[in-house]
Enzyme design. Sequence first.
Site, PDB file in Angstrom:
ATOM      1  N   GLY A   7       3.812 -14.841  10.951  1.00 46.76           N
ATOM      2  CA  GLY A   7       4.812 -15.896  11.044  1.00 46.76           C
ATOM      3  C   GLY A   7       5.969 -15.669  10.099  1.00 46.76           C
ATOM      4  O   GLY A   7       6.646 -16.604   9.686  1.00 46.76           O
ATOM      5  N   ALA A   9       8.869 -14.562  10.504  1.00 47.68           N
ATOM      6  CA  ALA A   9      10.227 -14.857  10.973  1.00 47.68           C
ATOM      7  C   ALA A   9      10.425 -16.355  11.176  1.00 47.68           C
ATOM      8  O   ALA A   9      11.444 -16.785  11.712  1.00 47.68           O
ATOM      9  CB  ALA A   9      10.521 -14.114  12.275  1.00 47.68           C
ATOM     10  N   ILE A  12       9.213 -21.058   6.645  1.00 52.45           N
ATOM     11  CA  ILE A  12       8.615 -20.729   5.357  1.00 52.45           C
ATOM     12  C   ILE A  12       8.353 -19.228   5.272  1.00 52.45           C
ATOM     13  O   ILE A  12       8.559 -18.605   4.222  1.00 52.45           O
ATOM     14  CB  ILE A  12       7.322 -21.534   5.131  1.00 52.45           C
ATOM     15  CG1 ILE A  12       7.621 -23.037   5.115  1.00 52.45           C
ATOM     16  CG2 ILE A  12       6.663 -21.124   3.811  1.00 52.45           C
ATOM     17  CD1 ILE A  12       6.372 -23.911   4.990  1.00 52.45           C
ATOM     18  N   GLY A  13       7.921 -18.625   6.372  1.00 51.41           N
ATOM     19  CA  GLY A  13       7.617 -17.199   6.367  1.00 51.41           C
ATOM     20  C   GLY A  13       8.804 -16.344   5.972  1.00 51.41           C
ATOM     21  O   GLY A  13       8.689 -15.443   5.132  1.00 51.41           O
ATOM     22  N   THR A  35       8.512 -16.932  18.990  1.00 42.28           N
ATOM     23  CA  THR A  35       8.637 -18.103  19.845  1.00 42.28           C
ATOM     24  C   THR A  35       9.897 -18.844  19.420  1.00 42.28           C
ATOM     25  O   THR A  35      10.677 -18.329  18.609  1.00 42.28           O
ATOM     26  CB  THR A  35       7.401 -19.005  19.701  1.00 42.28           C
ATOM     27  OG1 THR A  35       7.291 -19.418  18.331  1.00 42.28           O
ATOM     28  CG2 THR A  35       6.133 -18.260  20.107  1.00 42.28           C
ATOM     29  N   SER A  82       3.944 -25.862  14.459  1.00 39.09           N
ATOM     30  CA  SER A  82       4.023 -26.774  13.312  1.00 39.09           C
ATOM     31  C   SER A  82       4.763 -28.085  13.530  1.00 39.09           C
ATOM     32  O   SER A  82       4.969 -28.827  12.569  1.00 39.09           O
ATOM     33  CB  SER A  82       4.676 -26.043  12.128  1.00 39.09           C
ATOM     34  OG  SER A  82       6.019 -25.725  12.426  1.00 39.09           O
ATOM     35  N   THR A 122      -1.200 -27.534   5.311  1.00 40.52           N
ATOM     36  CA  THR A 122      -0.284 -28.667   5.178  1.00 40.52           C
ATOM     37  C   THR A 122      -0.980 -29.880   4.588  1.00 40.52           C
ATOM     38  O   THR A 122      -2.194 -30.046   4.749  1.00 40.52           O
ATOM     39  CB  THR A 122       0.293 -29.039   6.562  1.00 40.52           C
ATOM     40  OG1 THR A 122       1.004 -30.289   6.474  1.00 40.52           O
ATOM     41  CG2 THR A 122      -0.817 -29.210   7.593  1.00 40.52           C
ATOM     42  N   ASP A 123      -0.214 -30.744   3.951  1.00 43.56           N
ATOM     43  CA  ASP A 123      -0.764 -32.001   3.434  1.00 43.56           C
ATOM     44  C   ASP A 123      -1.204 -32.940   4.556  1.00 43.56           C
ATOM     45  O   ASP A 123      -1.994 -33.864   4.338  1.00 43.56           O
ATOM     46  CB  ASP A 123       0.251 -32.710   2.538  1.00 43.56           C
ATOM     47  CG  ASP A 123       1.550 -33.080   3.246  1.00 43.56           C
ATOM     48  OD1 ASP A 123       1.799 -32.596   4.364  1.00 43.56           O
ATOM     49  OD2 ASP A 123       2.339 -33.847   2.657  1.00 43.56           O
ATOM     50  N   GLU A 124      -0.731 -32.699   5.775  1.00 48.00           N
ATOM     51  CA  GLU A 124      -1.039 -33.605   6.880  1.00 48.00           C
ATOM     52  C   GLU A 124      -2.516 -33.593   7.270  1.00 48.00           C
ATOM     53  O   GLU A 124      -2.984 -34.498   7.956  1.00 48.00           O
ATOM     54  CB  GLU A 124      -0.160 -33.283   8.094  1.00 48.00           C
ATOM     55  CG  GLU A 124       1.314 -33.521   7.827  1.00 48.00           C
ATOM     56  CD  GLU A 124       2.162 -33.492   9.081  1.00 48.00           C
ATOM     57  OE1 GLU A 124       1.692 -33.960  10.132  1.00 48.00           O
ATOM     58  OE2 GLU A 124       3.303 -32.991   9.004  1.00 48.00           O
ATOM     59  N   TYR A 146      -1.362 -31.599  15.933  1.00 48.94           N
ATOM     60  CA  TYR A 146      -0.917 -30.577  14.989  1.00 48.94           C
ATOM     61  C   TYR A 146      -1.790 -30.559  13.742  1.00 48.94           C
ATOM     62  O   TYR A 146      -2.368 -29.524  13.373  1.00 48.94           O
ATOM     63  CB  TYR A 146       0.542 -30.805  14.580  1.00 48.94           C
ATOM     64  CG  TYR A 146       0.901 -30.103  13.291  1.00 48.94           C
ATOM     65  CD1 TYR A 146       0.822 -28.723  13.196  1.00 48.94           C
ATOM     66  CD2 TYR A 146       1.287 -30.832  12.159  1.00 48.94           C
ATOM     67  CE1 TYR A 146       1.122 -28.068  11.999  1.00 48.94           C
ATOM     68  CE2 TYR A 146       1.587 -30.180  10.970  1.00 48.94           C
ATOM     69  CZ  TYR A 146       1.501 -28.810  10.900  1.00 48.94           C
ATOM     70  OH  TYR A 146       1.783 -28.169   9.722  1.00 48.94           O
ATOM     71  N   LYS A 150      -4.550 -27.773  12.292  1.00 48.40           N
ATOM     72  CA  LYS A 150      -4.456 -27.158  10.973  1.00 48.40           C
ATOM     73  C   LYS A 150      -5.717 -27.423  10.158  1.00 48.40           C
ATOM     74  O   LYS A 150      -6.186 -26.528   9.428  1.00 48.40           O
ATOM     75  CB  LYS A 150      -3.227 -27.681  10.233  1.00 48.40           C
ATOM     76  CG  LYS A 150      -1.906 -27.164  10.774  1.00 48.40           C
ATOM     77  CD  LYS A 150      -1.791 -25.646  10.711  1.00 48.40           C
ATOM     78  CE  LYS A 150      -1.633 -25.140   9.296  1.00 48.40           C
ATOM     79  NZ  LYS A 150      -1.427 -23.655   9.257  1.00 48.40           N
ATOM     80  N   ASN A 175       5.961 -31.756   2.488  1.00 48.27           N
ATOM     81  CA  ASN A 175       7.079 -31.387   3.354  1.00 48.27           C
ATOM     82  C   ASN A 175       8.033 -30.417   2.664  1.00 48.27           C
ATOM     83  O   ASN A 175       8.475 -30.666   1.546  1.00 48.27           O
ATOM     84  CB  ASN A 175       7.859 -32.633   3.778  1.00 48.27           C
ATOM     85  CG  ASN A 175       7.125 -33.448   4.811  1.00 48.27           C
ATOM     86  OD1 ASN A 175       5.921 -33.657   4.716  1.00 48.27           O
ATOM     87  ND2 ASN A 175       7.852 -33.934   5.811  1.00 48.27           N
TER      88      ASN A 175
END
Length: 325
Positions: A7, A9, A12-13, A35, A82, A122-124, A146, A150, A175
Amino acid sequence: MKLLVTGGAGFIGANYVRWVLANTDHSVIVLDALTYAGNKDNLAGLEDDARMSFICGDVCDRNVVQDAMAGCDGVVHLAAESHVDRSIVGPDAFVRTNCDGTNVVCDVARQLEVDKLVHVSTDEVYGSITQGSFTEADRLAPSSPYSASKAGSDLIALAYKQTFGLPVVITRSTNNFGPYQHPEKLIPLFITNLLDGLTVPLYGDGRNVRDWCYVDDNCAAIHTVLTQGEPGEVYNVAGGKEITNLELTHRLLELCGADDARIVYVADRLGHDRRYSLNASKLAALGWRPRRAFDEALVATVDWYRQNRWWWVPLTEAVVEQELA
């Protein structure tokens, strides 16, 4: 050290790849399926750096992952679907990429005996919290396809440590925001809309609370965990700046020279978590802390989008075309 960044590109990557090339002498192989959220333009200016190479491929494709990971000392696994809203409309892709893809990456890393694998989460996965902050020991209670995918990928990664001894560590960040973030996400969506003279859609009453972490700080956190994190452990990454979406909107309006008339309140998102908050003391014990003040970073982010219309205009036009199709 030779790193594979899946990931790489994406938002965050790509920022992590830039951070590594700027702050270390490591080499990086980027694996990305390109994508809608993976964009070669996110890596613009790095094409001539001999320490970076790019492979277009899917993390669910075992042969591609094996070829890309061969000879690597470490892996930073960022490839993921994401966007919460997209997961509500079409959850299948999220389960495939986030769960199946993580399984492939972990299994190949096990076979190739990589020294360390960082799984970026993720915090989610924790769900919403009314008071206090989640620690790494709290139960997972995801609220969307999502975040559920994760959470599932986190458990897959940890199971590889428990069963096979894979040296995997997990980061869970609040975030992120900064350059190269797809304009479907809140901060770049609002900035680009405001710069184009459009309105901004604010979910519900706008009182949902998020903690914001500048992407470069998260990149430093990821690398801290890669080099110092204990295998099998989870590390929360928090920016230390909790703010309601309404307060954030007002700041963006001010920075873009607009007023409250540009706010359009829309129906709340399904399963919309009210508040996210993380305790990052475990990561702080490794020496990490956020270095960019929120207000300073927000100004810099607005300026970046203002100066880089070449990057985001094609993305917003593609979204409009998709909606009209």
